[in-house]
Design a protein around this motif. Structure first.
Motif: not given
Length: 300
Positions: A33-34, A46-48, A36-39, A43, A30
């Motif tokens: 994920k947070s 597309s990634y997983t 990477v999502e905040a960087w 923005k 978690r």
């Protein structure tokens, strides 16, 4: 080591991560994920992000709860034709975007350093490491990767989706984590849970033997590969853990004991790569040393 001691040792060795360890492992995923999502650089990209390796496959041993996490770019696709040729007339355009392997790794490293200041190292050739913290999360290996497809037919009707990694050493690596997960779960079901138990047992044995200075450190995945090649009927043999694990070691020894004999048909658990072909990080000699030392340690 007597029979009771051996059985007690094996009961400890086959245990999976505790619920507390699982909570830490889940928290690690978690948090990555947070980060990477905040960087900002990611923005709209597309990634997983997914867990891989022992944690994802439930083959990690108790008190050895590090987590491998892939951050996989899907903006571009790497591919290869395996044992076939590209269809004549096919036209493809090379990727011309910004996400080169070096840029992808650099941005992931920056995102993680922002989330985990002072705890991140990018010096590894493959993974970016995040140190364990105050017992609340384990060591984390974050692997920058790209989407990959292996085509087994010229018309692309037969394909295998995987992951491509670009280590700092310059040689690319292709993995197939989804296939490893699916096939491992199926073999574990066919063997009443013994497959993953004996993978953990062999990993635990390797940990002990390395700590004792008996053998050199081997990749954790190697032990999983060895047990994967043991037939289901052998994994099911033996009335208890000790007899069953003894059968596994006997089968492995019988198939690697000849120094001049090289196994060419053994697979990795994904079923798409051979274990002892050129470029492998391990050899039949590694298997011989591990199996013999494990047998001697357990005093069979």
């Amino acid at each position: 080591m007597n029979v009771v001691d051996r059985q007690t040792q094996l009961r400890r060795w086959v245990m999976p991560s505790s619920e507390f360890e699982k909570d830490k492992q889940d928290r690690a995923l978690r948090m990555v994920k947070s980060a990477v999502e905040a960087w900002p650089a990611f923005k709209g990209v597309s990634y997983t992000i997914y867990a891989k390796g022992s944690y994802a496959n439930n083959t990690n041993v108790r008190l050895d709860s590090d987590v491998d996490i892939a951050v996989q770019n899907r903006e571009c696709l790497y591919y290869d034709y395996h044992a076939c040729e590209r269809a004549s007339g096919e036209v493809t355009s090379p990727y011309a975007g910004e996400w080169t392997p070096s840029r992808w790794r650099a941005e992931i490293l920056a995102a993680l350093k922002s989330k985990f200041p002072g705890e991140v190292s990018g010096s590894g050739t493959v993974a970016i490491t995040i140190d364990e913290h105050d017992g609340t999360r384990p060591d984390i290996d974050v692997v920058p990767s790209f989407a990959f497809v292996r085509y087994d037919s010229s018309d692309k009707s037969s394909r295998h989706d995987g992951s491509k990694v670009f280590p700092l050493s310059g040689m690319s690596i292709v993995n197939y984590p989804d296939q490893q997960l699916e096939r491992g779960a199926a073999k574990n079901g066919r063997t009443n849970g013994r497959y993953k138990k004996f993978v953990r047992a062999l990993k635990s044995a390797e940990n002990q033997l390395v700590a004792d200075g008996t053998i050199s450190d081997l990749p954790s995945y190697f032990m999983e590969c060895l047990v994967w090649n043991v037939p289901d009927r052998t994994l099911l043999s033996g009335e208890d853990l000790s007899a069953g694990f003894q059968s596994v070691l006997v089968w492995l020894w019988d198939h690697v004991k000849e120094e001049t004999y090289v196994r060419t048909d053994w697979e990795e658990p994904n079923g798409l790569k051979y274990l002892f072909h050129g470029g492998s990080k391990w050899t039949p000699a590694d298997a011989r040393g591990l199996v013999l030392a494990t047998w001697q340690y357990l005093d069979y």
